[in-house]
Write an enzyme that holds these catalytic residues in place. Structure first.
Site, PDB file in Angstrom:
ATOM      1  N   LYS A 280      21.833  48.563  45.256  1.00 13.05           N
ATOM      2  CA  LYS A 280      20.963  47.250  45.398  1.00 13.05           C
ATOM      3  C   LYS A 280      21.475  46.169  46.379  1.00 13.05           C
ATOM      4  CE  LYS A 280      19.933  47.328  40.046  1.00 13.05           C
ATOM      5  NZ  LYS A 280      20.595  46.763  39.225  1.00 13.05           N
TER       6      LYS A 280
ATOM      7  N   GLY B 248      34.340  44.919  43.676  1.00 14.93           N
ATOM      8  CA  GLY B 248      33.581  43.556  42.910  1.00 14.93           C
ATOM      9  C   GLY B 248      34.744  42.655  43.527  1.00 14.93           C
TER      10      GLY B 248
ATOM     11  N   GLY C  19      36.310  50.254  44.552  1.00 11.12           N
ATOM     12  CA  GLY C  19      36.539  51.605  44.226  1.00 11.12           C
ATOM     13  C   GLY C  19      35.997  52.673  44.189  1.00 11.12           C
TER      14      GLY C  19
ATOM     15  N   ARG D 292      44.078  54.505  41.323  1.00 14.97           N
ATOM     16  CA  ARG D 292      44.777  52.956  41.294  1.00 14.97           C
ATOM     17  C   ARG D 292      46.340  53.136  40.523  1.00 14.97           C
ATOM     18  NH1 ARG D 292      38.888  50.621  39.301  1.00 14.97           N
ATOM     19  NH2 ARG D 292      38.879  49.312  40.737  1.00 14.97           N
TER      20      ARG D 292
HETATM   21  C1  3PG Z   1      36.300  47.697  38.924  1.00 14.02           C
HETATM   22  O1  3PG Z   1      36.783  49.118  38.399  1.00 14.02           O
HETATM   23  O2  3PG Z   1      35.442  46.876  39.473  1.00 14.02           O
HETATM   24  C2  3PG Z   1      37.303  46.932  37.611  1.00 14.02           C
HETATM   25  O3  3PG Z   1      38.558  47.729  37.372  1.00 14.02           O
HETATM   26  C3  3PG Z   1      37.215  45.679  36.954  1.00 14.02           C
HETATM   27  O4  3PG Z   1      36.091  46.556  36.057  1.00 14.02           O
HETATM   28  P1  3PG Z   1      35.358  45.723  34.976  1.00 14.02           P
HETATM   29  O5  3PG Z   1      33.875  45.938  36.401  1.00 14.02           O
HETATM   30  O6  3PG Z   1      34.819  46.704  34.159  1.00 14.02           O
HETATM   31  O7  3PG Z   1      35.471  44.300  34.719  1.00 14.02           O
END
Ligand code: 3PG
Ligand code: MG
Length: 399
Positions: free
Chosen positions: A206, A380, A356, A41
């Protein structure tokens, strides 16, 4: 799409101007040593930072790391990230030991043209993640005061309605960075006009986390291959006994409905690696899915499944993969994820690794990153984009 991007900002001229860059430098850290285990990242944001530096901007970078609770917590300091960023840029990075306080003000004011400062973790401040608009706004005012323009390059955080993502762009001229632009272009292509056959491979633990994306993808995909811990709830819905495997009992009925609606497009494992316990030393065997022993748990997909999944992705012209096929962190259960990932690298069409965690898996398994079409930095965020949700960080850039 009415988003202005970095080139628009560069065309205006940034020499001598301060630019605030929201990055997602939320990198995994080693639990014991605190050192960065995957710097993907950080590397992903370099093109934007380098372009701004070369154009003579004073660059103020901000990010979150982990989920601290609105107060400083040394475990989540961005200090090691500042050091790594400096190495990768080949330049000093002035690290501010607070986010919007005295140290930050000094670091920002001390910046010359082409220099970079990194502010301490945004989430050390309650205003960053607050649900209260006024509290978020007050924090956003402080951040915005550091710069004359805002660039969002934090694709991994665009699904968060946080001050640095959503409220700062309302206060400054705002632009999408190179990474955000590329991510959105790639995912828009998947969502609106994938070349067919379009095959999606989903893993992870999940079903409940992936339900929305499965529902959104079902009408558009040609095949949806399901592995990882979540396959057991689907296998249960097909009537199989799954022993001690991960099972979301309350999702079984939903999985049954999805299988019916998918009309054969949802493909489940035919064999799994079943172990006596969740451990690298556990006794384990490959078994067909209709013969999972009652005292065992499935920790990976089996070789016949890998072959079937590989064949399915082999015919695809577009592949999206999110989530490991098994517990790849433990060597005896890594073959499924490796096998499917390797199959994806040989696909002639366009391949996208979402997330990620899946991106980190690619690097942890030593696979060649350049053999994938695109590796997303957002887990996400990419799933929510494909679900068709409005993402606060993108909405803010459009306004
Ligand atoms: C992640 O690692 O998915 C992003 O950096 C967002 O982090 P978060 O889910 O803690 O908001
Ligand atoms: Mg995440």
């Amino acid at each position: 799409m009415s988003i202005r991007n970095l080139d628009d900002l560069l065309a205006e001229g940034v020499s001598g101007r301060r630019v605030l860059v929201r990055a997602d430098l939320n990198v995994p850290l080693d639990k014991e040593t605190g050192s960065i285990t995957d710097d993907g990242r950080i590397r992903a944001v370099l093109p934007t930072l380098t372009a701004l530096r070369d154009a003579g901007a004073a660059v103020v970078v901000c990010s979150h790391l982990g989920r601290p609770k609105g107060a400083p917590d040394p475990k989540y300091s961005l200090a090691p990230v500042a050091a790594r960023l400096g190495e990768l840029l080949g330049a000093d990075v002035a690290f501010a030991t607070d986010t919007v306080g005295e140290a930050a003000r000094k670091a920002v004011e001390g910046l010359g043209d082409g220099q970079v400062a990194l502010l301490e973790n945004l989430r050390f401040n309650p205003g960053e993640t607050s649900k209260d608009e006024a509290e978020r706004g007050a924090f956003a005012d402080q951040l915005a005061a550091f710069a004359e323009a805002y660039v969002d390059d934090a694709f991994g955080a665009v699904h968060r309605k946080h001050a640095s993502v959503y409220d700062v762009p309302a206060r400054l001229p705002h632009f999408a960075g190179r990474l955000v632009l590329r991510e959105v272009e790639v995912l828009a292509r998947l969502r609106h006009e994938p070349d067919r056959p379009y095959v999606v491979v989903l893993g992870g633990s999940k079903v409940s986390d992936k339900l929305a994306v499965i529902e959104a993808l079902l009408p558009t995909v040609d095949k949806l291959l399901i592995g990882g811990g979540m396959c057991f709830t689907f296998l249960r819905a097909q009537g199989h006994e799954v022993g001690k495997s991960l099972l979301e009992e309350e999702m079984v009925e939903t999985c049954r409905e999805l299988l019916a609606r998918g009309e054969g497009r949802i493909v489940l494992p035919v064999d799994v690696v079943a172990a006596t316990e969740f451990s690298a030393d556990a006794a384990h065997d490959t078994v067909p899915v209709n013969a999972i022993p009652a005292d065992r748990l499935g920790l990976d997909i089996g070789p016949r499944t890998v072959a079937e999944f590989a064949e399915a992705v082999g015919t695809a012209r577009t592949v999206f993969w999110n989530g490991p096929m098994g517990v790849f962190e433990l060597a005896p259960f890594a073959a499924g994820t490796r096998g499917v990932a390797e199959a994806i690298t040989t696909v002639k069409g366009f391949t996208v690794v979402g997330g990620g965690d899946s991106a980190a898996a690619v690097r942890a398994l030593g696979l060649d990153e350049s053999s994938f079409g695109h590796i997303s930095t957002g887990g996400g965020a990419s799933l929510e984009y494909l679900e068709g949700k409005a993402l606060p960080g993108i909405v803010a850039l459009e306004q």
